[in-house]
Motif scaffolding. Structure first.
Motif, mmCIF file in Angstrom:
data_model
loop_
_atom_site.group_PDB
_atom_site.id
_atom_site.type_symbol
_atom_site.label_atom_id
_atom_site.label_comp_id
_atom_site.label_asym_id
_atom_site.label_seq_id
_atom_site.Cartn_x
_atom_site.Cartn_y
_atom_site.Cartn_z
ATOM 1 N N LEU A 1 41.416 26.262 41.888
ATOM 2 C CA LEU A 1 40.829 27.567 42.169
ATOM 3 C C LEU A 1 39.413 27.655 41.617
ATOM 4 O O LEU A 1 39.092 27.050 40.588
ATOM 5 C CB LEU A 1 41.677 28.673 41.553
ATOM 6 N N PRO A 2 38.543 28.433 42.267
ATOM 7 C CA PRO A 2 37.212 28.669 41.695
ATOM 8 C C PRO A 2 37.324 29.430 40.377
ATOM 9 O O PRO A 2 38.288 30.154 40.129
ATOM 10 C CB PRO A 2 36.508 29.513 42.768
ATOM 11 N N HIS A 3 36.320 29.249 39.537
ATOM 12 C CA HIS A 3 36.338 29.854 38.201
ATOM 13 C C HIS A 3 36.478 31.370 38.279
ATOM 14 O O HIS A 3 37.145 31.989 37.443
ATOM 15 C CB HIS A 3 35.051 29.475 37.471
ATOM 16 N N SER A 4 35.877 31.978 39.276
ATOM 17 C CA SER A 4 35.925 33.441 39.404
ATOM 18 C C SER A 4 37.346 33.945 39.630
ATOM 19 O O SER A 4 37.695 35.059 39.210
ATOM 20 C CB SER A 4 35.020 33.900 40.553
ATOM 21 N N VAL A 5 38.187 33.151 40.302
ATOM 22 C CA VAL A 5 39.585 33.538 40.504
ATOM 23 C C VAL A 5 40.388 33.299 39.230
ATOM 24 O O VAL A 5 41.233 34.120 38.846
ATOM 25 C CB VAL A 5 40.199 32.766 41.691
ATOM 26 N N LYS A 6 40.139 32.195 38.557
ATOM 27 C CA LYS A 6 40.858 31.897 37.315
ATOM 28 C C LYS A 6 40.626 32.959 36.255
ATOM 29 O O LYS A 6 41.491 33.211 35.412
ATOM 30 C CB LYS A 6 40.429 30.528 36.773
ATOM 31 N N GLN A 7 39.469 33.589 36.279
ATOM 32 C CA GLN A 7 39.136 34.606 35.289
ATOM 33 C C GLN A 7 39.841 35.936 35.533
ATOM 34 O O GLN A 7 39.918 36.772 34.620
ATOM 35 C CB GLN A 7 37.624 34.849 35.262
ATOM 36 N N LEU A 8 40.349 36.149 36.730
ATOM 37 C CA LEU A 8 40.957 37.433 37.054
ATOM 38 C C LEU A 8 42.263 37.640 36.296
ATOM 39 O O LEU A 8 43.089 36.741 36.206
ATOM 40 C CB LEU A 8 41.229 37.530 38.557
ATOM 41 N N LYS A 9 42.457 38.838 35.778
ATOM 42 C CA LYS A 9 43.720 39.235 35.188
ATOM 43 C C LYS A 9 44.505 40.056 36.207
ATOM 44 O O LYS A 9 43.923 40.777 37.022
ATOM 45 C CB LYS A 9 43.495 40.073 33.922
ATOM 46 N N GLN A 10 45.844 39.938 36.165
ATOM 47 C CA GLN A 10 46.728 40.662 37.084
ATOM 48 C C GLN A 10 46.314 40.414 38.533
ATOM 49 O O GLN A 10 46.284 41.329 39.347
ATOM 50 C CB GLN A 10 46.702 42.164 36.780
ATOM 51 N N SER A 11 45.984 39.177 38.842
ATOM 52 C CA SER A 11 45.458 38.884 40.170
ATOM 53 C C SER A 11 46.565 38.834 41.215
ATOM 54 O O SER A 11 47.709 38.481 40.921
ATOM 55 C CB SER A 11 44.699 37.556 40.157
ATOM 56 N N ASN A 12 46.213 39.192 42.416
ATOM 57 C CA ASN A 12 47.102 39.063 43.564
ATOM 58 C C ASN A 12 46.248 38.809 44.797
ATOM 59 O O ASN A 12 45.036 39.044 44.791
ATOM 60 C CB ASN A 12 47.955 40.321 43.766
ATOM 61 N N ILE A 13 46.860 38.284 45.846
ATOM 62 C CA ILE A 13 46.149 38.029 47.097
ATOM 63 C C ILE A 13 46.352 39.231 48.016
ATOM 64 O O ILE A 13 47.479 39.541 48.405
ATOM 65 C CB ILE A 13 46.642 36.740 47.774
ATOM 66 N N VAL A 14 45.260 39.916 48.331
ATOM 67 C CA VAL A 14 45.326 41.088 49.208
ATOM 68 C C VAL A 14 45.709 40.666 50.620
ATOM 69 O O VAL A 14 46.551 41.287 51.277
ATOM 70 C CB VAL A 14 43.976 41.831 49.213
ATOM 71 N N GLY A 15 45.097 39.584 51.117
ATOM 72 C CA GLY A 15 45.387 39.118 52.467
ATOM 73 C C GLY A 15 44.512 37.935 52.825
ATOM 74 O O GLY A 15 43.687 37.473 52.025
ATOM 75 N N SER A 16 44.706 37.445 54.031
ATOM 76 C CA SER A 16 43.909 36.326 54.544
ATOM 77 C C SER A 16 43.437 36.663 55.949
ATOM 78 O O SER A 16 44.115 37.375 56.696
ATOM 79 C CB SER A 16 44.728 35.032 54.550
ATOM 80 N N SER A 17 42.266 36.120 56.309
ATOM 81 C CA SER A 17 41.716 36.386 57.634
ATOM 82 C C SER A 17 40.623 35.372 57.931
ATOM 83 O O SER A 17 39.724 35.153 57.100
ATOM 84 C CB SER A 17 41.141 37.813 57.699
ATOM 85 N N LEU A 18 40.699 34.742 59.091
ATOM 86 C CA LEU A 18 39.700 33.807 59.584
ATOM 87 C C LEU A 18 39.284 32.793 58.518
ATOM 88 O O LEU A 18 38.109 32.525 58.296
ATOM 89 C CB LEU A 18 38.469 34.548 60.116
#
Length: 392
Positions: free
Chosen positions: A86-103
């Motif tokens: 994962l990119p560093h910006s995602v690893k830094q997130l707390k309580q992260s979840n995936i909202v959705g995917s598109s294109l």
């Protein structure tokens, strides 16, 4: 490629190439770079790409980032797999979840610490858009909330016309009289703005997850003012048109409209909307309803899935393969530990295919995506964990 070949013919050839080749070909000439970066080429190229499935799950007690594994959705499934860094910006997130995917993009939501020297013990709500195919991401700060209203919902989609990633935030207020506010962020503009019109005019409750079909974002929702014996009895599908930035409602057949909202979940098979009907909160059975030809109330029940007997506690449909087979999390009944397993159900043979992927219950999610070049032309992106500036 020879200059004697017209550019439109060159385009027909190179749009069938994989993303990794196109990234190299951007440096061949200015004409090719301009072509490959154009929104029309990105949209045309995406049509030719095969579907991938991103599986996210946690397998350790203190695992908060989770595993992110991609599968090619073809006859080799699940043999061709790739574990993402994962990119560093995602690893830094707390309580992260995936909202959705598109294109080809995945939208992560979570919280970042503001920093020890700036504002200790404070966190800022953050969105990260990530293209796993080209390993690029962009961070989007959420707008400040002066009213801590709990009823805020998010949606994410990429316009199939402009290839412009779009985030929509919906906030509802109920303290005095009802009103709804909506904000939209587009990567091309780089800023949030208020929607002054086309916002919902009546109360509703939207619940996760979302799906994107063509230019529309869809959520399950219900009308809290229409009650029957203290329970809502008017379920609908809320939609947001990414192109003209307007909201709409898709009505459901009576058999789904009057169920408890906790029994419903939205999904999709290829470009068709699907409603999942669970037997109860326990989730021992799941009915799969598919919309016919995009017509309201035209959902038809295709099949029913019952949890494997004896050793399973519940089943949850995470998504679908392009063949229409549900990908499911089966929670295992065990007296000493909690564990779930990934399975794929074959409706034609009424059987489960079990895969040796285990994790913590209720941490599994599946999102389909295709390889695209979206975000290739963004000014600031994160590349393999390092901030980089892309030339345009």
């Amino acid at each position: 490629m020879s200059d004697e070949i017209p550019l439109h013919v060159q385009e027909q050839i190179i749009k069938r190439l994989p993303v990794v080749s196109l990234l190299q070909f951007r440096s061949v000439s200015k004409a090719w770079k301009s072509l490959i970066d154009s929104s029309s080429f990105i949209a045309a190229h995406s049509v030719t790409q095969s579907q991938h499935l991103l599986l996210r799950y946690e397998d350790q007690e203190f695992d908060t980032v989770g595993n992110h594994v991609s599968f090619v959705d073809d006859d080799t499934f699940p043999e061709q797999r790739f574990v993402h860094t994962l990119p560093h910006s995602v690893k830094q997130l707390k309580q992260s979840n995936i909202v959705g995917s598109s294109l080809g993009l995945l939208c992560f939501h979570g919280y970042n610490e503001l920093g020890e020297n700036f504002c200790p013990n404070m966190e800022t709500e953050t969105i990260v858009l990530w293209n796993p195919s080209i390993r690029k991401s962009i961070t989007v700060p959420m707008p400040n909330k002066f009213n801590q209203d709990p009823e805020t919902d998010l949606g994410f989609g990429v316009s199939p016309v402009t290839s412009d990633p779009t985030i929509v935030e919906i906030t509802q207020f109920h303290k005095t009289s009802y009103h709804c506010e909506a904000k939209v962020y587009t990567v091309s503009s780089g800023k949030w703005r208020n929607l002054s019109s086309n916002v919902p005019s009546k109360p509703f409750r939207v619940f996760w997850p979302q799906v994107v079909v063509d230019r529309f974002i869809y959520w399950c929702a219900f009308d809290p003012l229409t009650m029957d014996n203290g329970l809502p009895n008017h379920n609908v599908i809320m939609s947001f048109d990414i192109t003209n930035e307007s909201f709409g409602v898709v009505e459901l057949p009576d058999s789904l409209r009057r169920l408890s909202p906790t029994q419903l979940c939205i999904s999709k098979v290829r470009d068709s909307l699907v409603m999942l009907e669970y037997d109860s909160f326990v989730k021992r059975a799941c009915g799969v309803w598919m919309m016919e030809n995009g017509v309201e109330k035209s959902f038809t029940k295709r099949f029913n899935v019952e949890a494997p007997p004896y050793w399973s506690k519940s089943i949850t449909t995470l998504g679908f393969r392009k063949s229409g087979q549900p990908i499911m999390e089966v929670e295992i009944a065990h007296d000493f530990y909690e564990q779930s397993q990934l399975v794929v159900y074959e409706p034609n043979f009424e059987r489960f295919n079990y895969h040796e992927i285990y994790g913590k219950p209720e941490t599994f999610s599946v999102h389909s995506y295709i390889e695209t070049l979206v975000l290739m032309g963004s000014i600031e992106v994160e590349d393999d964990g390092h901030i980089a500036t892309c030339s345009i």
